[in-house]
Every structure is written in C-alpha cells, then in structure tokens.
Write an enzyme that holds these catalytic residues in place. Structure first.
Site, mmCIF file in Angstrom:
data_model
loop_
_atom_site.group_PDB
_atom_site.id
_atom_site.type_symbol
_atom_site.label_atom_id
_atom_site.label_comp_id
_atom_site.label_asym_id
_atom_site.label_seq_id
_atom_site.Cartn_x
_atom_site.Cartn_y
_atom_site.Cartn_z
ATOM 1 N N ARG A 1 1.852 -21.744 16.927
ATOM 2 C CA ARG A 1 1.207 -21.693 16.226
ATOM 3 C C ARG A 1 0.735 -23.555 15.495
ATOM 4 N NH1 ARG A 1 5.508 -20.725 10.867
ATOM 5 N NH2 ARG A 1 3.494 -20.880 9.613
ATOM 6 N N GLU B 1 19.884 -22.494 17.043
ATOM 7 C CA GLU B 1 18.511 -22.990 16.461
ATOM 8 C C GLU B 1 17.698 -21.300 15.925
ATOM 9 O OE1 GLU B 1 16.225 -26.254 17.814
ATOM 10 O OE2 GLU B 1 14.234 -25.603 16.123
ATOM 11 N N HIS C 1 14.396 -19.048 14.079
ATOM 12 C CA HIS C 1 12.880 -19.664 13.182
ATOM 13 C C HIS C 1 12.351 -17.855 13.173
ATOM 14 C CE1 HIS C 1 12.435 -23.641 13.571
ATOM 15 N NE2 HIS C 1 13.444 -23.264 14.703
ATOM 16 N N ARG D 1 6.173 -15.875 0.317
ATOM 17 C CA ARG D 1 5.987 -17.413 0.673
ATOM 18 C C ARG D 1 5.130 -16.782 2.523
ATOM 19 N NH1 ARG D 1 9.343 -21.238 5.169
ATOM 20 N NH2 ARG D 1 7.643 -22.734 5.502
ATOM 21 N N ASN E 1 18.669 -22.271 10.513
ATOM 22 C CA ASN E 1 16.839 -22.041 10.177
ATOM 23 C C ASN E 1 16.191 -23.591 9.270
ATOM 24 O OD1 ASN E 1 14.382 -22.149 10.321
ATOM 25 N ND2 ASN E 1 14.023 -20.160 9.636
ATOM 26 N N TYR F 1 5.602 -15.023 7.636
ATOM 27 C CA TYR F 1 7.471 -14.603 7.053
ATOM 28 C C TYR F 1 7.492 -13.136 7.281
ATOM 29 C CZ TYR F 1 7.187 -19.830 7.807
ATOM 30 O OH TYR F 1 6.397 -21.170 7.948
ATOM 31 N N PRO G 1 14.188 -25.261 3.798
ATOM 32 C CA PRO G 1 13.053 -26.577 2.509
ATOM 33 C C PRO G 1 12.162 -24.906 2.569
ATOM 34 C CG PRO G 1 13.099 -27.760 4.071
ATOM 35 C CD PRO G 1 14.016 -27.016 4.393
HETATM 36 C C1 DQA Z 1 10.029 -21.673 10.601
HETATM 37 C C2 DQA Z 1 9.046 -22.243 11.194
HETATM 38 C C3 DQA Z 1 8.827 -23.741 10.419
HETATM 39 O O1 DQA Z 1 7.391 -24.588 10.938
HETATM 40 C C4 DQA Z 1 8.462 -23.857 9.833
HETATM 41 O O2 DQA Z 1 8.300 -25.478 8.513
HETATM 42 C C5 DQA Z 1 9.618 -22.713 8.111
HETATM 43 C C6 DQA Z 1 9.680 -21.711 8.693
HETATM 44 C C7 DQA Z 1 10.359 -20.230 10.815
HETATM 45 O O3 DQA Z 1 11.626 -19.715 10.573
HETATM 46 O O4 DQA Z 1 9.391 -19.776 11.285
HETATM 47 O O5 DQA Z 1 9.172 -23.183 7.089
HETATM 48 O O6 DQA Z 1 10.958 -22.289 10.903
#
Ligand code: DQA
Length: 149
Positions: free
Chosen positions: A107, A98, A100, A18, A74, A23, A10
């Site tokens: 965070r 996985e 991110h 965003r 992700n 990001y 999401p």
């Molecule tokens: C994320 C980190 C998650 O905590 C967050 O909810 C995201 C993006 C990242 O790519 O840094 O939607 O997965």
C-alpha cells in the site's frame, strides 16, 4: 486453558463500513466471533478488545506484560508511528504476533514502516480476517512448544 488478548487499534471497530474494498465487508462483531471460535478450537481463552486511544492500548499492553499473557495485536495506524506503543510492547513477557488485515507493504509508502515489528515474535499480514486465525494458530503452536513434554 491459556488466555490470549486480541488487541485492536484505531478505526478497527468500523470494520464492514470502513473502506470495505480494503478491509472487507465483515464487521468487528464478526471478527470477535471468529477469534472466539478459533480460540475454542485451539483451546485458548480469547479476549478481543478495540480502542482508538493510545493510552488505553498501552495500559492493555502493560496488563498483558504483568500477567504474562500472549497478545495478537493489530496496532492499525499506531503501527507506523507509535514509539510509545513499541516501548510498551518491548516489555512483553509472552509471545506477540502483529497482524494486519491488508498487506501494508503493498500500500502507501507510509505503511511500509512498522515500528512494532522489531519487538514482535512475528507478523502476519494480508490475509483479511484470516490473518487473526493464523496468528492465533501461531500462538497456540508456540505455547504447545513451550510446555514441558
Ligand atoms: C491495518 C493497516 C494499517 O496501515 C491501517 O492504518 C489500519 C489497518 C490492517 O489491518 O490492514 O488501520 O493495520
């Protein structure tokens, strides 16, 4: 050429607009292009998808399990609470990385838990979009190791 699914949860289609301080300024289309280019370089056929819907994500994970496809995932916010996604991922039949963009460990407290990490091959976090490049490299290396010499 091996196929790899790059699945995004999401809010990730909103990359660029965003929270760019967290990001980055690059868009989801930029991410897609980066993953495809990286795939070409590594001899991987990369397919990038995004959904805001947990059921759709789980269906893609089942598809990957049935077709023995490696996945770069992700899970976005699903990371922190979706036992349904974790249970789907536990059925994997190929490597799962996985990823991110940010470093969730640095965070808010709720981001420190990943319910997905325990069923992944490994996790790459905190390198911006480069996290995906590193994850695809890991997949390519694992697949090369698995090939009989
Ligand atoms: C994320 C980190 C998650 O905590 C967050 O909810 C995201 C993006 C990242 O790519 O840094 O939607 O997965």
């Amino acid at each position: 050429m091996s196929r790899v699914l790059v699945l995004n949860g999401p809010n990730l289609r909103r990359l660029g607009t965003r929270e760019p301080d967290v990001y980055g300024a690059e868009s989801f289309d930029d991410l897609t292009a980066l993953c495809r280019d990286t795939g070409r370089r590594l001899d991987l056929q990369v397919e990038v998808r995004q959904t805001d819907d947990e059921a759709e994500m789980i269906a893609w994970v089942h598809e990957a399990a049935d077709a023995r496809l490696p996945v770069v995932l992700n899970p976005a916010a699903f990371t922190h609470y979706s036992y349904a996604l974790r249970d789907a991922l536990a059925q994997r039949t190929a490597p799962l990385v996985e990823v991110h963009i940010s470093n969730p460990a640095a965070r808010e407290e709720f981001r420190h838990t990943s319910v997905v990490a325990g069923v992944a091959t490994g996790t790459i976090a905190g390198f911006g979009l480069m996290s995906y490049v590193l994850a695809l490299q890991a997949v390519a290396e694992i697949l090369a190791e698995e090939k009989p010499r």
